[in-house]
Design an enzyme around this catalytic site. Structure first.
Site, PDB file in Angstrom:
ATOM      1  N   CYS A 169       0.841  -1.183   0.000  1.00 13.45           N
ATOM      2  CA  CYS A 169       0.000   0.000   0.000  1.00 13.45           C
ATOM      3  C   CYS A 169       0.882   1.241   0.000  1.00 13.45           C
ATOM      4  O   CYS A 169       2.105   1.175  -0.120  1.00 13.45           O
ATOM      5  CB  CYS A 169      -0.903   0.018   1.237  1.00 13.45           C
ATOM      6  SG  CYS A 169      -0.041   0.431   2.763  1.00 13.45           S
ATOM      7  N   GLY A 223      15.092  -8.989 -10.351  1.00 12.99           N
ATOM      8  CA  GLY A 223      16.462  -9.369  -9.979  1.00 12.99           C
ATOM      9  C   GLY A 223      17.298  -8.289  -9.335  1.00 12.99           C
ATOM     10  O   GLY A 223      18.507  -8.455  -9.179  1.00 12.99           O
ATOM     11  N   ASN A 241       3.404  -0.396   4.770  1.00  8.28           N
ATOM     12  CA  ASN A 241       3.620  -0.616   3.340  1.00  8.28           C
ATOM     13  C   ASN A 241       4.675  -1.699   3.188  1.00  8.28           C
ATOM     14  O   ASN A 241       5.776  -1.567   3.731  1.00  8.28           O
ATOM     15  CB  ASN A 241       4.090   0.687   2.693  1.00  8.28           C
ATOM     16  CG  ASN A 241       4.546   0.499   1.250  1.00  8.28           C
ATOM     17  OD1 ASN A 241       4.098  -0.407   0.566  1.00  8.28           O
ATOM     18  ND2 ASN A 241       5.445   1.364   0.798  1.00  8.28           N
ATOM     19  N   GLY A 242       4.353  -2.769   2.464  1.00  6.40           N
ATOM     20  CA  GLY A 242       5.363  -3.794   2.216  1.00  6.40           C
ATOM     21  C   GLY A 242       4.833  -5.191   2.428  1.00  6.40           C
ATOM     22  O   GLY A 242       3.626  -5.435   2.407  1.00  6.40           O
ATOM     23  N   ILE A 300      -3.055  -7.934  -1.630  1.00  9.86           N
ATOM     24  CA  ILE A 300      -2.183  -9.034  -2.049  1.00  9.86           C
ATOM     25  C   ILE A 300      -2.401 -10.271  -1.174  1.00  9.86           C
ATOM     26  O   ILE A 300      -2.478 -11.384  -1.660  1.00  9.86           O
ATOM     27  CB  ILE A 300      -0.688  -8.619  -1.965  1.00  9.86           C
ATOM     28  CG1 ILE A 300      -0.415  -7.354  -2.813  1.00  9.86           C
ATOM     29  CG2 ILE A 300       0.220  -9.758  -2.384  1.00  9.86           C
ATOM     30  CD1 ILE A 300      -0.560  -7.534  -4.302  1.00  9.86           C
ATOM     31  N   ILE A 301      -2.464 -10.054   0.152  1.00  4.53           N
ATOM     32  CA  ILE A 301      -2.660 -11.145   1.116  1.00  4.53           C
ATOM     33  C   ILE A 301      -3.908 -10.841   1.938  1.00  4.53           C
ATOM     34  O   ILE A 301      -4.114  -9.693   2.354  1.00  4.53           O
ATOM     35  CB  ILE A 301      -1.425 -11.296   2.037  1.00  4.53           C
ATOM     36  CG1 ILE A 301      -0.195 -11.737   1.216  1.00  4.53           C
ATOM     37  CG2 ILE A 301      -1.697 -12.313   3.150  1.00  4.53           C
ATOM     38  CD1 ILE A 301       1.081 -11.786   2.005  1.00  4.53           C
TER      39      ILE A 301
END
Length: 617
Positions: free
Chosen positions: A2, A360, A74-75, A52-53
């Protein structure tokens, strides 16, 4: 994932609910799925969510059991399930199945000690309603952004600077004294920003704000612990084991996860590991009609070999130039790295198919992927010659312009911080830099800004390549690589995860000797060796390309030359720069002289950034 924003209340009266909503709406691209707010007598918090979750639950702000603590975050916390179990055993009650709630109960249980237990990418704040204290932190690498504004008792914070624009007490001012730093590095290489009184919380730092006083503290220190007892094969096995596990936890999501795929070893290794778990993984590549700059043929060949879907989008010159202003707005501060533009379009295309991608970033900094680390090895060997002799050789070389090896001898007489390449990425000489500025600006030499990071690790007695890697992690990686990765993905409401930048991967990399990182003209030796067991030899041993763009060629075409010319002769340009000098740069480039592209793009990006923040907004 977020974005959040917030501020501590002062005696000034206005509608806090309206202001915090405006601040959060400024960054709605970070979280278009949901918005929510918390306002009490002392603080306002705003939250924008990209689900997302726990898609239906985990709505922020989140609270502890008695609602005395409030969190916005956030994260992603990749070890949240283990932490959750541990906290439930300690008696905590969870109301969601998301990862964010582990932060608030973890802070209740362990205080600052929580930060030592976290594995993930994050920026968060927790408001203690009883103590009237704000606590916050940023992950050890600085993957997720955190800014704050502090002036005359005002304290604002958020995921992006632009959220502050909606606060009535934010005084938007450019710090002109920072322009020379920007013109050498591409970014401001410290906690300061191009805006007065706006700061970046560094990676590995936490803070407390209480009774009008801010204190910051480093909670994690990068310390090398070189192990010379292991063989290359030992390091191969260790990397393979840790990376497999890192990619596994980075795939935790309740939505589909895809991958960015270039032609290089890093993203290819990520794709191969994801493929182990999900053979239907979608990969995304960006390219150009100008084939010599396009990585797609390599990416396509690898994806076909593996049997995964590869989705290409091509960026035209018109799209490239038309997007520059918007991209500088998303960046918050001017960043003239041309690779951010194809990255923006890559993310835009990927967001049509998935909500999360793995990428990556970070492999080069941790495992020794840049050519300058090889140069550092050459200088490290040369430094064994007594310093007076090296200084004498450097002095002689300066007087003999055609001398073979002249540049090496001159640089070999310097300290590592003085020859640090990132410090003169655009402009080397402050006098040359000054001729483009409208007014004299007193500024340190570029290398002086990097010296502090070299000084931080003096006690570790590291060789030069390792010093360079450390300083890159503290500057180039956080202020350029990770910044543009976060901004370009979130501009398109796409979560980007970086499995090389995992706490366990870092701690492994800090043990690997230089001879297995960058040595004898080979970079990322141990990582490539591990990748060779997983990837085609052609991919594992491919030389680093970076993110090539046809900008050099485009700037010589009338259409795009004229776009830049218009900016160089604009009112915004006149405020800061000697426009005659800018035009000479541009005209020299158009006539075929090389070496000007990065300088031109630095000025152009700054001018368009200024227009976005000080003319349009």
């Amino acid at each position: 994932m977020c974005g959040f924003a917030g501020y501590i209340h002062t005696e000034k009266e206005f509608d806090h609910a309206e202001v915090i909503k405006g601040m959060a709406d400024r960054i709605i691209h970070r979280g278009p799925d949901d918005g929510n707010y918390y306002v009490d007598d002392d603080i306002s918090l705003g939250f924008r969510r990209l689900s997302i979750i726990d898609l239906e639950g985990a709505r922020q702000p989140l609270f502890n059991e008695d609602k005395s603590l409030v969190l916005v975050f956030n994260g992603e916390i990749y070890n949240y399930q283990e932490l959750r179990e541990e906290l439930i055993k300690e008696g905590h009650t969870f109301y969601t199945h998301g990862d964010g709630e582990t932060l608030i109960h973890g802070y209740e249980q362990w205080g600052k000690g929580l930060l030592q237990k976290l594995r993930g990418m994050f920026a968060f704040v927790i408001w203690d309603t009883k103590k009237k204290k704000l606590f916050g932190a940023r992950d050890i690498f600085g993957i997720k952004p955190f800014y704050y504004y502090i002036k005359n008792g005002e304290f604002m914070f958020g995921s992006e600077i632009k959220s502050f624009l909606s606060h009535p007490c934010f005084e938007k001012e450019i710090d002109e004294s920072k322009i020379p730093e920007y013109l050498s590095y591409e970014y401001i290489p410290t906690e300061e920003t191009i805006f007065k009184n706006v700061y970046k919380l560094p990676g590995s730092f936490c803070f407390e704000y209480e009774n009008g006083r801010l204190t910051t503290e480093k909670y994690y220190d990068i310390r090398y612990n070189i192990d010379d007892t292991k063989t290359l094969e030992d390091w191969e096995k260790a990397i393979t084991k840790e990376f497999t596990e890192s990619v596994n936890v980075h795939q935790i999501a309740d939505v589909e996860v895809g991958c960015f795929l270039s032609s290089g070893v890093d993203s290819s290794y990520v794709v191969k590991e994801v493929f182990r778990n999900t053979e239907k993984v979608k990969t995304f590549t960006v390219g150009y009609d100008e084939e010599k700059y396009s990585e797609h043929p390599y990416a396509q060949e690898f994806s076909e070999t593996l049997g995964v879907t590869n989705i290409l989008n091509k960026v035209t010159a018109d799209e490239f130039f038309d997007s520059v202003g918007e991209i500088q707005y998303f960046m918050d501060e001017p960043l003239p790295n041309p690779s951010e533009i194809p990255l923006y379009f890559l993310a835009k295309n990927a967001a049509k198919y998935v909500k999360v991608v793995l990428s990556g970033e970070g492999a080069d900094e941790l495992f020794g992927g840049y050519p300058m680390y090889l140069q550092g090895g050459h200088f490290a060997r040369y430094s064994k010659i007594p310093k007076p002799l090296r200084k004498m050789a450097g002095a002689v070389a300066k007087k003999v312009p055609q001398m073979k090896g002249r540049n090496f001898l001159i640089r070999g007489a310097m300290e590592p911080y003085e020859r640090f390449m990132r410090a003169n990425y655009v402009f080397v000489d402050p006098d040359e830099r000054q001729q483009y500025l409208k007014r004299p600006v007193t500024s340190k030499r570029p290398e002086e800004y990097s010296k502090r990071y070299f000084d931080e690790i003096k006690d570790q007695n590291l060789d030069e390549p390792t010093q360079l890697q450390y300083v890159d992690m503290k500057t180039w990686m956080i202020y350029d690589i990770l910044l543009k990765a976060d901004r370009m993905s979130m501009a398109n409401s796409l979560e980007l995860r970086v499995p090389f930048l995992d706490k366990k991967m870092l701690e492994l990399s800090l043990q690997i000797p230089s001879k297995y990182r960058a040595h004898n003209e080979v970079t990322k030796i141990a990582l490539r060796s591990a990748a060779l067991k997983q990837l085609p030899e052609k991919t594992a041993n491919k030389k680093k390309l970076g993110f090539p763009v046809p900008l050099n060629d485009w700037l010589r075409q009338d259409k795009y030359y004229n776009k830049v010319k218009e900016a160089f002769l604009s009112e915004s340009s006149e405020k800061f720069f000697n426009t005659d000098a800018l035009m000479k740069l541009l005209d020299d480039h158009k006539s075929g002289k090389n070496g000007n592209m990065q300088k031109i793009w630095s000025f152009y990006s700054f001018i368009l950034w200024y227009d976005e923040f000080f003319v349009k907004n």
